[in-house]
Design a protein around this motif. Structure first.
Motif, PDB file in Angstrom:
ATOM      1  N   LYS A   1      14.906  46.992  35.625  1.00 18.83           N
ATOM      2  CA  LYS A   1      14.047  48.070  36.113  1.00 18.83           C
ATOM      3  C   LYS A   1      14.748  48.885  37.197  1.00 18.83           C
ATOM      4  CE  LYS A   1       9.698  45.775  34.959  1.00 18.83           C
ATOM      5  NZ  LYS A   1       8.425  45.204  35.486  1.00 18.83           N
ATOM      6  N   ASP A   2      15.400  48.205  38.144  1.00 18.39           N
ATOM      7  CA  ASP A   2      16.176  48.930  39.145  1.00 18.39           C
ATOM      8  C   ASP A   2      17.330  49.679  38.496  1.00 18.39           C
ATOM      9  OD1 ASP A   2      14.563  48.146  41.221  1.00 18.39           O
ATOM     10  OD2 ASP A   2      16.156  47.157  42.380  1.00 18.39           O
TER      11      ASP A   2
ATOM     12  N   SER B   1      10.589  54.013  45.816  1.00 17.28           N
ATOM     13  CA  SER B   1      11.080  52.659  45.594  1.00 17.28           C
ATOM     14  C   SER B   1      10.573  51.734  46.702  1.00 17.28           C
ATOM     15  CB  SER B   1      12.607  52.636  45.567  1.00 17.28           C
ATOM     16  OG  SER B   1      13.093  53.417  44.502  1.00 17.28           O
TER      17      SER B   1
ATOM     18  N   ARG C   1      18.366  38.935  38.449  1.00 16.71           N
ATOM     19  CA  ARG C   1      17.305  39.627  37.725  1.00 16.71           C
ATOM     20  C   ARG C   1      15.960  39.279  38.361  1.00 16.71           C
ATOM     21  NH1 ARG C   1      17.182  41.107  32.005  1.00 16.71           N
ATOM     22  NH2 ARG C   1      15.030  41.420  31.316  1.00 16.71           N
TER      23      ARG C   1
ATOM     24  N   GLY D   1      19.392  49.681  45.488  1.00 16.37           N
ATOM     25  CA  GLY D   1      18.656  48.928  44.476  1.00 16.37           C
ATOM     26  C   GLY D   1      19.548  47.837  43.936  1.00 16.37           C
ATOM     27  N   ASN D   2      19.013  47.057  43.007  1.00 12.72           N
ATOM     28  CA  ASN D   2      19.757  45.943  42.420  1.00 12.72           C
ATOM     29  C   ASN D   2      20.209  46.300  41.011  1.00 12.72           C
ATOM     30  OD1 ASN D   2      20.794  43.496  41.557  1.00 12.72           O
ATOM     31  ND2 ASN D   2      18.765  42.561  41.253  1.00 12.72           N
TER      32      ASN D   2
ATOM     33  N   ASP E   1      19.084  44.068  37.960  1.00 10.92           N
ATOM     34  CA  ASP E   1      17.711  44.026  37.475  1.00 10.92           C
ATOM     35  C   ASP E   1      17.476  45.215  36.551  1.00 10.92           C
ATOM     36  OD1 ASP E   1      14.764  43.035  37.816  1.00 10.92           O
ATOM     37  OD2 ASP E   1      14.706  45.216  38.088  1.00 10.92           O
TER      38      ASP E   1
ATOM     39  N   ASN F   1      15.008  40.425  41.253  1.00 15.95           N
ATOM     40  CA  ASN F   1      15.142  40.874  42.642  1.00 15.95           C
ATOM     41  C   ASN F   1      15.239  42.394  42.628  1.00 15.95           C
ATOM     42  OD1 ASN F   1      15.112  38.263  43.520  1.00 15.95           O
ATOM     43  ND2 ASN F   1      17.326  38.100  43.793  1.00 15.95           N
ATOM     44  N   ARG F   2      14.278  43.047  43.280  1.00 11.11           N
ATOM     45  CA  ARG F   2      14.193  44.500  43.183  1.00 11.11           C
ATOM     46  C   ARG F   2      14.089  45.136  44.561  1.00 11.11           C
ATOM     47  NH1 ARG F   2      10.318  47.422  39.420  1.00 11.11           N
ATOM     48  NH2 ARG F   2      11.946  48.964  39.855  1.00 11.11           N
TER      49      ARG F   2
ATOM     50  N   SER G   1      13.140  45.880  49.509  1.00 13.82           N
ATOM     51  CA  SER G   1      13.606  44.689  48.805  1.00 13.82           C
ATOM     52  C   SER G   1      12.569  43.563  48.845  1.00 13.82           C
ATOM     53  CB  SER G   1      14.907  44.208  49.448  1.00 13.82           C
ATOM     54  OG  SER G   1      15.273  42.947  48.955  1.00 13.82           O
TER      55      SER G   1
END
Length: 310
Positions: free
Chosen positions: A282-283, A242, A198, A276-277, A280, A200-201, A245
């Motif tokens: 938001k991702d 986006s 969490r 994306g992650n 997380d 890491n985006r 990373s």
């Protein structure tokens, strides 16, 4: 006139001009009303609500492959990427490699089998990750692959899948590379989403390191794969908005690895993209949104197209 009298010529001319002007105004007003009620200003007819293409589908509506529904163009079809000139990919062969397989979770023993990736042995395949709400990476990658395929085919490309939810599990990573090699692909892209911590985006594109050991001899494709990855990262950033990373690649959105069989064993230009992650929030909100996935597909399509046409 009813009393039989006549007007002077200049008064008759004035009356005639007045009648003509009145007719023009009435006709123009009538045409304007028809135009407005028919949506002629680019909007919908009055009372019709927003155009169908602008309505946001509800979560899960119309999309069996994942949450968020579909995001189609006004004609009911996926719209091609803006950076893809029509027909520019005619004669090109592109391999799309949707990461993992929705059925891998039911075949733990089979996917745990070790395969030779040249400089090591690794599992045949893995189950992949998922969002906290349970949206699987395998479903995400397949959904995006379908969207990319549609866009690439609209530009004339031949698209080959390594799997299309048509296998019990896998294929193994060595077979995934072999599909691209056998097709003599002009480009190959493996589609994924990451499962990091969490906070890491962002996205990143994985490039092949030079590996010449055992069955791996990928030296010839390292440089073109980097060009493919750079174009892919640039267009993905531009289309999706986006960020690269914040935990891999030092802000470049690029990472070089020698431990992935799909890259080690490839003899055609190939990269992985982690869109994306999923871990997380938001991702994950983007990855589970159909509108965002369509933008992701456009970015990937434009990146491949840039690589193959410039």
């Amino acid at each position: 006139m009813s009393n039989g009298s006549t007007y002077p010529p200049h008064r008759r001319l004035r009356g005639l001009l007045l009648a003509v002007v009145t007719a023009v105004v009435v006709a123009g007003l009538g045409g304007w009303l028809v135009w407005r009620t028919s949506g002629g200003d680019g909007g919908p007819p009055h009372g019709a609500g927003p155009p169908a293409a602008s309505r946001s589908p509800g979560r899960g509506a119309g999309d069996a492959s994942g949450p968020g529904g579909t995001d189609r163009g006004p004609d009911g079809k996926d719209s091609p990427g803006k950076g893809a000139p029509h027909g520019s990919l005619k004669g090109k062969v592109i391999v799309l490699d949707p990461g993992h397989n929705p059925h891998n979770v039911d075949h733990g023993r089979e996917i745990a089998r070790q395969v030779d990736i040249g400089n090591a042995h690794k599992e045949c395949d893995t189950t992949g990750t998922s969002t906290d709400d349970g949206y699987a990476e395998a479903s995400f990658s397949l959904d995006v692959a379908h969207r990319v395929r549609t866009l690439l085919q609209q530009e004339g490309a031949k698209v080959v899948f390594t799997q299309d939810d048509d296998r019990r599990y896998g294929p193994c990573v060595d077979e995934r590379a072999a599909v691209g090699n056998k097709a003599h692909a002009d480009a190959a892209v493996s589609l994924h989403a990451d499962g990091s911590a969490r906070g890491n985006r962002g996205f990143h594109v994985i490039l092949p390191a030079r590996v010449t050991a055992g069955p791996a001899h990928n030296a010839a494709i390292v440089a073109p794969s980097r060009r493919l990855g750079e174009r892919l990262a640039g267009r993905f950033l531009a289309v999706t908005g986006s960020a690269p990373s914040n935990y891999i690649g030092h802000g470049t959105g690029l990472d070089v690895r020698s431990d992935l069989g799909g890259l080690n064993l490839s003899t055609v230009p190939k990269v992985f993209i982690e869109c994306g992650n999923m871990r997380d929030p938001k991702d994950a909100a983007e990855l589970t949104d159909a509108h965002w996935r369509q933008k992701a597909a456009r970015g990937i399509t434009e990146g491949i197209t840039d690589f193959l046409t410039h």
